[in-house]
Design an enzyme around this catalytic site. Structure first.
Site, PDB file in Angstrom:
ATOM      1  N   HIS A   1     -43.799   4.099  -1.562  1.00 53.21           N
ATOM      2  CA  HIS A   1     -44.516   5.174  -2.202  1.00 53.21           C
ATOM      3  C   HIS A   1     -44.739   6.607  -1.395  1.00 53.21           C
ATOM      4  CE1 HIS A   1     -47.299   6.282  -5.410  1.00 53.21           C
ATOM      5  NE2 HIS A   1     -48.230   6.728  -4.668  1.00 53.21           N
TER       6      HIS A   1
ATOM      7  N   HIS B   1     -50.459  12.681  -6.401  1.00 52.66           N
ATOM      8  CA  HIS B   1     -49.536  11.595  -6.564  1.00 52.66           C
ATOM      9  C   HIS B   1     -49.258  11.016  -7.928  1.00 52.66           C
ATOM     10  CE1 HIS B   1     -51.929   7.563  -5.892  1.00 52.66           C
ATOM     11  NE2 HIS B   1     -52.678   8.432  -6.369  1.00 52.66           N
TER      12      HIS B   1
ATOM     13  N   CYS C   1     -43.291   8.436  -8.601  1.00 57.80           N
ATOM     14  CA  CYS C   1     -44.197   9.085  -7.136  1.00 57.80           C
ATOM     15  C   CYS C   1     -43.062  10.188  -6.594  1.00 57.80           C
ATOM     16  CB  CYS C   1     -44.544   7.969  -6.363  1.00 57.80           C
ATOM     17  SG  CYS C   1     -43.238   6.972  -5.490  1.00 57.80           S
TER      18      CYS C   1
END
Length: 363
Positions: free
Chosen positions: A326, A338, A278
């Site tokens: 994240h 993402h 990520c």
């Protein structure tokens, strides 16, 4: 990522961001408030004890992947710090070598001075001048003698300073080696934790039949739908759900890079060119736009300027979960791009489909 590959991906996918957002909208993931006279109809609710049990499995799998994500952040941070420390050690080593060479040079010059005095029988130059009986020779020689003494003193002072610098460089190098070793151990520990959590999640998924895995994916989408709809209906974004001001030129470049990677697999610790985690995706996207950002989602949250969620614009980074484990990039219209987790690919999703911690703006 090299230009040729980037160009091929951009040409082959064309308006990938527009298409992806349209697809997500078609799946009712990005339903904006006020678009209909009534709330959008929710997807079919799961029913039965079997579905409930499967939903619990989904939550367990999500929790394991989230732990893996946090461990990945720890691994990436340790690796980033280790690279910096390795570079510092190289610079210190060069300084030590240069210092040793300068000390040897100064010692040679001082030795030459000592040998010259020895050849005169050890009689100081001032005494020889006084015994010469020649006033002009004495005056000229006295001036040169003062210059020579000043030069010797300067060499001795420089020798002392260089020796002190050398001791400092050596101590700093030793300290950096200790930090490097500590980071190596942290990397190993984090790496083991990542593999452990991913293996546990994959083991849970492997126990499911094909039909159950399909249903698991449906449950995942249903949960994202509910979260996204609730987020948009809360009025979290300005301008009827579009967010804040238009993106900057750099922000557009970052979004263009990130969306060009749609379909690339998630691989923990990866930062391109063919796979990403990520924060690897967001870091490389902003690097392509000419802006350096920290390697991990936690460092991005800690170090980059924060902006209100309602004011976010394309290119801003959305940080998720209380532990900042994240990160995604906002692309506009309530959507983000993402790299979700192992077993998934870079994709467009609803920006509110996960719990938002906050938003940061690289530039």
């Amino acid at each position: 990522m090299n230009r040729s590959r980037s160009g091929r991906k951009c040409r082959s996918r064309g308006s990938s961001i527009t298409t992806a957002i349209a697809l997500v909208c078609a799946l009712s993931v990005l339903v904006l408030p006020g678009q209909a006279s009534a709330d959008p109809a929710p997807p079919p609710a799961a029913g039965g004890e079997g579905d409930k049990s499967l939903d619990e499995v989904r939550r367990d799998i999500d929790a394991l992947y989230r732990k893996a994500g946090a461990a990945t952040d720890a691994y990436n941070l340790a690796e980033d710090q280790a690279q910096g420390q390795s570079g510092e050690i190289v610079k210190l080593a060069r300084s030590i070598v240069a210092g040793e060479e300068r000390i040897n040079e100064l010692k040679d010059r001082l030795g030459a001075q000592a040998r010259a005095q020895y050849r005169t029988g050890g009689v100081p130059q001032s005494a020889r001048l006084m015994l010469s009986g020649d006033p002009d020779l004495f005056l000229r020689g006295a001036g040169r003698m003062q210059q020579g003494q000043a030069a010797v003193k300067g060499m001795l002072d420089e020798l002392t300073r260089t020796q002190e610098d050398l001791r400092t460089y050596s101590q700093d190098a030793s300290s950096e080696w200790q930090k490097l070793e500590a980071n190596r151990k942290r990397k190993e520990k984090a790496q083991k934790e990542v593999k452990k959590q991913i293996a546990a999640a994959e083991k849970l998924e492997a126990r499911l039949e094909e039909k159950e895995r399909s249903r698991l994916l449906e449950l995942e989408r249903e949960e994202q739908y509910r979260a996204q709809t609730a987020w948009l209906n809360s009025g979290a974004l300005k301008n009827g759900g579009k967010g804040g001001a238009a993106s900057t030129a750099q922000g557009k470049q970052a979004v263009s890079f990130a969306t060009a990677q749609i379909g690339d697999p998630y691989v923990w610790g990866a930062e391109g060119p063919a796979a990403f985690d990520c924060s690897g995706l967001t870091q490389q996207a902003w690097r392509a736009a000419g802006r350096a950002v920290p390697r991990t989602s936690q460092e991005q949250w800690r170090l980059l300027p924060k902006v209100a969620v309602a004011d976010m614009r394309p290119g801003d980074l959305i940080i998720y979960f209380p532990d900042a484990s994240h990160v995604a990039m906002y692309v506009g219209d309530g959507a983000m791009v993402h790299a979700p987790r192992p077993g998934r690919t870079v994709t467009i999703a609803g920006a509110g489909s996960m719990p938002i911690l906050g938003v940061v703006r690289p530039g």
